[in-house]
Design a protein around this motif. Structure first.
Motif, PDB file in Angstrom:
ATOM      1  N   PRO A 307       1.200  -0.893  -0.268  1.00 28.75           N
ATOM      2  CA  PRO A 307       0.402  -0.038  -0.339  1.00 28.75           C
ATOM      3  C   PRO A 307       1.038   1.505  -0.012  1.00 28.75           C
ATOM      4  CG  PRO A 307       0.072  -1.126   2.243  1.00 28.75           C
ATOM      5  CD  PRO A 307       0.146  -2.085   1.561  1.00 28.75           C
ATOM      6  N   ASP A 308       2.026   1.044   0.673  1.00 29.31           N
ATOM      7  CA  ASP A 308       3.046   2.539   0.422  1.00 29.31           C
ATOM      8  C   ASP A 308       3.827   2.959  -0.421  1.00 29.31           C
ATOM      9  OD1 ASP A 308       1.853   2.761   3.317  1.00 29.31           O
ATOM     10  OD2 ASP A 308       2.905   1.969   4.466  1.00 29.31           O
ATOM     11  N   ASN A 309       4.316   1.322  -0.905  1.00 27.17           N
ATOM     12  CA  ASN A 309       5.407   1.397  -1.461  1.00 27.17           C
ATOM     13  C   ASN A 309       5.321   0.279  -2.727  1.00 27.17           C
ATOM     14  OD1 ASN A 309       8.540   2.987  -2.816  1.00 27.17           O
ATOM     15  ND2 ASN A 309       9.790   1.251  -0.774  1.00 27.17           N
ATOM     16  N   PRO A 310       5.240   0.859  -3.363  1.00 27.09           N
ATOM     17  CA  PRO A 310       4.908  -0.644  -4.761  1.00 27.09           C
ATOM     18  C   PRO A 310       6.027  -1.754  -5.296  1.00 27.09           C
ATOM     19  CG  PRO A 310       3.719   1.112  -6.079  1.00 27.09           C
ATOM     20  CD  PRO A 310       3.981   1.056  -4.644  1.00 27.09           C
ATOM     21  N   ALA A 311       6.653  -2.653  -4.628  1.00 27.65           N
ATOM     22  CA  ALA A 311       7.812  -2.708  -5.924  1.00 27.65           C
ATOM     23  C   ALA A 311       8.778  -2.373  -7.254  1.00 27.65           C
ATOM     24  CB  ALA A 311       8.077  -4.254  -5.701  1.00 27.65           C
ATOM     25  N   ILE A 312       7.293  -2.679  -8.030  1.00 23.49           N
ATOM     26  CA  ILE A 312       8.110  -2.543  -9.696  1.00 23.49           C
ATOM     27  C   ILE A 312       6.450  -2.205  -9.960  1.00 23.49           C
ATOM     28  CG2 ILE A 312      10.477  -3.125  -9.908  1.00 23.49           C
ATOM     29  CD1 ILE A 312       9.505  -5.563 -11.024  1.00 23.49           C
ATOM     30  N   THR A 313       6.525  -1.380 -11.304  1.00 19.67           N
ATOM     31  CA  THR A 313       5.641  -1.819 -11.640  1.00 19.67           C
ATOM     32  C   THR A 313       5.269  -2.108 -13.277  1.00 19.67           C
ATOM     33  OG1 THR A 313       5.641   0.566 -12.764  1.00 19.67           O
ATOM     34  CG2 THR A 313       4.475   0.450 -10.429  1.00 19.67           C
ATOM     35  N   ALA A 314       6.689  -2.223 -13.877  1.00 16.68           N
ATOM     36  CA  ALA A 314       7.310  -2.576 -15.467  1.00 16.68           C
ATOM     37  C   ALA A 314       8.116  -3.434 -15.668  1.00 16.68           C
ATOM     38  CB  ALA A 314       6.917  -1.572 -16.095  1.00 16.68           C
ATOM     39  N   GLU A 315       8.059  -4.298 -16.245  1.00 17.94           N
ATOM     40  CA  GLU A 315       9.019  -5.460 -16.849  1.00 17.94           C
ATOM     41  C   GLU A 315      10.362  -4.606 -16.500  1.00 17.94           C
ATOM     42  OE1 GLU A 315       9.818  -8.347 -16.937  1.00 17.94           O
ATOM     43  OE2 GLU A 315       7.690  -9.373 -17.356  1.00 17.94           O
ATOM     44  N   PRO A 316      11.514  -5.155 -15.663  1.00 15.75           N
ATOM     45  CA  PRO A 316      12.763  -4.461 -16.347  1.00 15.75           C
ATOM     46  C   PRO A 316      13.543  -4.467 -17.222  1.00 15.75           C
ATOM     47  CG  PRO A 316      12.517  -5.980 -14.525  1.00 15.75           C
ATOM     48  CD  PRO A 316      11.594  -6.167 -15.185  1.00 15.75           C
ATOM     49  N   GLU A 317      14.132  -3.346 -17.758  1.00 16.11           N
ATOM     50  CA  GLU A 317      15.025  -4.075 -18.713  1.00 16.11           C
ATOM     51  C   GLU A 317      16.567  -3.418 -18.884  1.00 16.11           C
ATOM     52  OE1 GLU A 317      13.656  -1.803 -22.487  1.00 16.11           O
ATOM     53  OE2 GLU A 317      11.654  -2.767 -22.547  1.00 16.11           O
ATOM     54  N   GLY A 318      17.241  -4.302 -19.124  1.00 13.92           N
ATOM     55  CA  GLY A 318      18.782  -4.002 -18.781  1.00 13.92           C
ATOM     56  C   GLY A 318      19.227  -3.816 -17.158  1.00 13.92           C
ATOM     57  N   ALA A 319      18.037  -4.855 -16.872  1.00 13.74           N
ATOM     58  CA  ALA A 319      18.621  -4.908 -15.030  1.00 13.74           C
ATOM     59  C   ALA A 319      19.690  -5.905 -14.704  1.00 13.74           C
ATOM     60  CB  ALA A 319      17.475  -5.272 -14.690  1.00 13.74           C
ATOM     61  N   PHE A 320      20.185  -6.818 -15.674  1.00  7.50           N
ATOM     62  CA  PHE A 320      21.555  -7.796 -15.680  1.00  7.50           C
ATOM     63  C   PHE A 320      22.458  -8.202 -16.458  1.00  7.50           C
ATOM     64  CE2 PHE A 320      18.235 -10.534 -16.977  1.00  7.50           C
ATOM     65  CZ  PHE A 320      19.240 -11.267 -18.108  1.00  7.50           C
ATOM     66  N   SER A 321      23.083  -8.425 -16.739  1.00  5.00           N
ATOM     67  CA  SER A 321      24.714  -8.332 -17.983  1.00  5.00           C
ATOM     68  C   SER A 321      25.129  -9.210 -17.512  1.00  5.00           C
ATOM     69  CB  SER A 321      25.400  -6.861 -17.688  1.00  5.00           C
ATOM     70  OG  SER A 321      26.496  -7.457 -17.989  1.00  5.00           O
ATOM     71  N   THR A 322      25.942 -10.065 -17.961  1.00  5.85           N
ATOM     72  CA  THR A 322      26.681 -11.495 -17.359  1.00  5.85           C
ATOM     73  C   THR A 322      28.329 -10.487 -18.492  1.00  5.85           C
ATOM     74  OG1 THR A 322      26.255 -12.040 -20.141  1.00  5.85           O
ATOM     75  CG2 THR A 322      24.986 -12.754 -18.751  1.00  5.85           C
ATOM     76  N   VAL A 323      27.433 -10.197 -18.383  1.00  7.09           N
ATOM     77  CA  VAL A 323      29.605  -9.275 -19.001  1.00  7.09           C
ATOM     78  C   VAL A 323      30.880  -9.928 -18.322  1.00  7.09           C
ATOM     79  CG1 VAL A 323      29.238  -6.751 -18.269  1.00  7.09           C
ATOM     80  CG2 VAL A 323      31.006  -6.969 -19.873  1.00  7.09           C
ATOM     81  N   VAL A 324      30.650  -9.934 -16.837  1.00 14.71           N
ATOM     82  CA  VAL A 324      31.312 -10.111 -15.757  1.00 14.71           C
ATOM     83  C   VAL A 324      31.615 -11.986 -15.710  1.00 14.71           C
ATOM     84  CG1 VAL A 324      32.054  -9.866 -13.417  1.00 14.71           C
ATOM     85  CG2 VAL A 324      31.591  -8.004 -14.775  1.00 14.71           C
ATOM     86  N   THR A 325      30.513 -12.170 -15.637  1.00 14.23           N
ATOM     87  CA  THR A 325      30.703 -13.209 -14.806  1.00 14.23           C
ATOM     88  C   THR A 325      31.278 -14.622 -16.626  1.00 14.23           C
ATOM     89  OG1 THR A 325      28.210 -13.793 -15.788  1.00 14.23           O
ATOM     90  CG2 THR A 325      28.719 -13.658 -13.472  1.00 14.23           C
ATOM     91  N   ASP A 326      31.260 -14.082 -17.998  1.00 13.89           N
ATOM     92  CA  ASP A 326      31.197 -14.617 -19.147  1.00 13.89           C
ATOM     93  C   ASP A 326      32.313 -14.826 -19.387  1.00 13.89           C
ATOM     94  OD1 ASP A 326      28.945 -14.831 -19.620  1.00 13.89           O
ATOM     95  OD2 ASP A 326      28.506 -13.075 -21.033  1.00 13.89           O
ATOM     96  N   GLN A 327      33.760 -14.224 -18.036  1.00 10.22           N
ATOM     97  CA  GLN A 327      34.822 -14.399 -18.152  1.00 10.22           C
ATOM     98  C   GLN A 327      35.163 -14.687 -17.101  1.00 10.22           C
ATOM     99  OE1 GLN A 327      37.161  -9.809 -18.843  1.00 10.22           O
ATOM    100  NE2 GLN A 327      34.693  -8.551 -19.352  1.00 10.22           N
ATOM    101  N   LEU A 328      35.054 -14.946 -16.499  1.00  7.32           N
ATOM    102  CA  LEU A 328      35.009 -15.879 -14.946  1.00  7.32           C
ATOM    103  C   LEU A 328      35.359 -17.248 -15.518  1.00  7.32           C
ATOM    104  CD1 LEU A 328      32.868 -14.646 -12.023  1.00  7.32           C
ATOM    105  CD2 LEU A 328      35.116 -14.009 -12.787  1.00  7.32           C
TER     106      LEU A 328
END
Length: 328
Positions: A307-328
């Motif tokens: 009621p006070d603070n909805p989490a998110i209202t739409a699908e996020p875009e660009g919220a994660f990246s594999t640029v780091v873990t792809d190099q591990l």
């Protein structure tokens, strides 16, 4: 001889100073105070894993009045660890956080109910007082209540929400029927208070279908455009996972390192061995983000009606990246 010793000491200090100058500074903000939850990072620093990667890492503890998302937004940290719920909520509100690694693959968030509450199943929730953490931690709870169809405004058909501090006191003092706990922290506090484990009713949020990814590693999106920064993060994550591996294999040593970094003086070796073991059990073999778990987190957040603070209202875009873990 004294001159020789002094010269040797001076040479050693000069070499140490030169080495320190070669290390790249990095500030890492924790979600909470120094404890077994973050053992992998404290171990990596204490055993020199970060230095071996050319990094001079400063680990800043969190606390009840510290939001990692705000710290990094204000320039107080280069990288943070936080729950994905809080990170995605912050992203929608203008702090462009990106998940670059996900050491914790499981969930330790639980709702624990006392024997006196009479709660045995979710059907017993109406009319009860449930302790809930806020500051971005409330989203799984509200998603769960929405899924069950229970109002969070109280009454016989709904539940009463108690804004819970980060302790087990509301259950121990009879202020709430059920409280939020982390398996590696507050749950142990309940057991240490002498309450038999078999007298408790425990609901794991993951088992209830509203589990969300917890301690992930996040940076600001704009920083990922810098190849040198990305390289620094690859080394940071690699050393951190090495720290977690060592903690998993050596929980007592890891707990002792945690105690050396305890700023409160309230932690005990026994409690921290337990916490290290429980936290390390959540760490996967890889730091790579499980995209299916990411999608589950997103869908749960979209269903979280606060009621006070909805989490998110739409699908996020660009919220994660594999640029780091792809190099591990």
């Amino acid at each position: 001889m004294k001159k020789l010793l002094a010269s040797t000491l001076l040479a050693g200090l000069m070499m140490t100073g030169a080495h320190a100058q070669d290390l790249e500074p990095l500030t890492f903000q924790l979600k909470w105070v120094n404890q077994g939850q973050f053992a992998g990072y404290l171990v990596a620093k204490d055993l020199g894993y970060y230095e071996e990667e050319g990094l001079d890492v400063t680990i800043n503890p969190g606390g009840p009045d510290i939001a990692p998302e705000q710290v990094i937004a204000g320039g107080g940290a280069d990288v943070i660890t936080t729950w994905m719920a809080a990170a995605l909520a912050a992203r929608e509100r203008g702090v462009a956080l990106v998940n670059i690694a996900q050491p914790f693959q499981g969930s330790a968030l639980q709702l624990v109910c006392s024997e006196e509450s009479g709660v045995e199943t979710t059907e017993d929730f109406p009319g009860k007082t449930l302790g809930v953490w806020f500051f971005g931690n409330e989203y799984p709870f509200y998603a769960w209540m929405a899924k069950l169809g229970y109002s969070t405004e109280g009454g016989d058909e709904g539940v009463e929400v108690l804004r819970q501090a980060f302790s087990a006191d509301p259950l121990l003092q009879g202020q709430a029927d059920c409280i939020s706990t982390m398996r590696y922290n507050e749950y142990k506090q309940i057991l240490d208070a002498g309450i038999p484990e078999d007298s408790l009713t425990v609901f794991n949020f993951l088992d209830e279908g509203v589990g969300m990814l917890e301690d992930g590693i996040y940076v600001l999106e704009e920083d990922l455009a810098d190849e040198a920064f990305v390289d620094k993060m690859v080394r940071f994550v690699r050393a951190s996972m090495r720290g977690w591996e060592h903690a998993k294999e050596n929980p007592q040593e890891a707990a002792e390192i945690v105690l050396e970094n305890d700023m409160s003086g309230a932690l005990t070796l026994e409690s921290q061995v337990y916490q290290v073991e429980e936290a390390a059990a959540l760490v996967g073999d890889s730091a790579a983000l499980d995209e299916a778990a990411y999608e589950q987190t997103v869908q749960t957040l979209l269903n979280a009606v606060s009621p006070d603070n909805p989490a998110i209202t739409a699908e996020p875009e660009g919220a994660f990246s594999t640029v780091v873990t792809d190099q591990l």
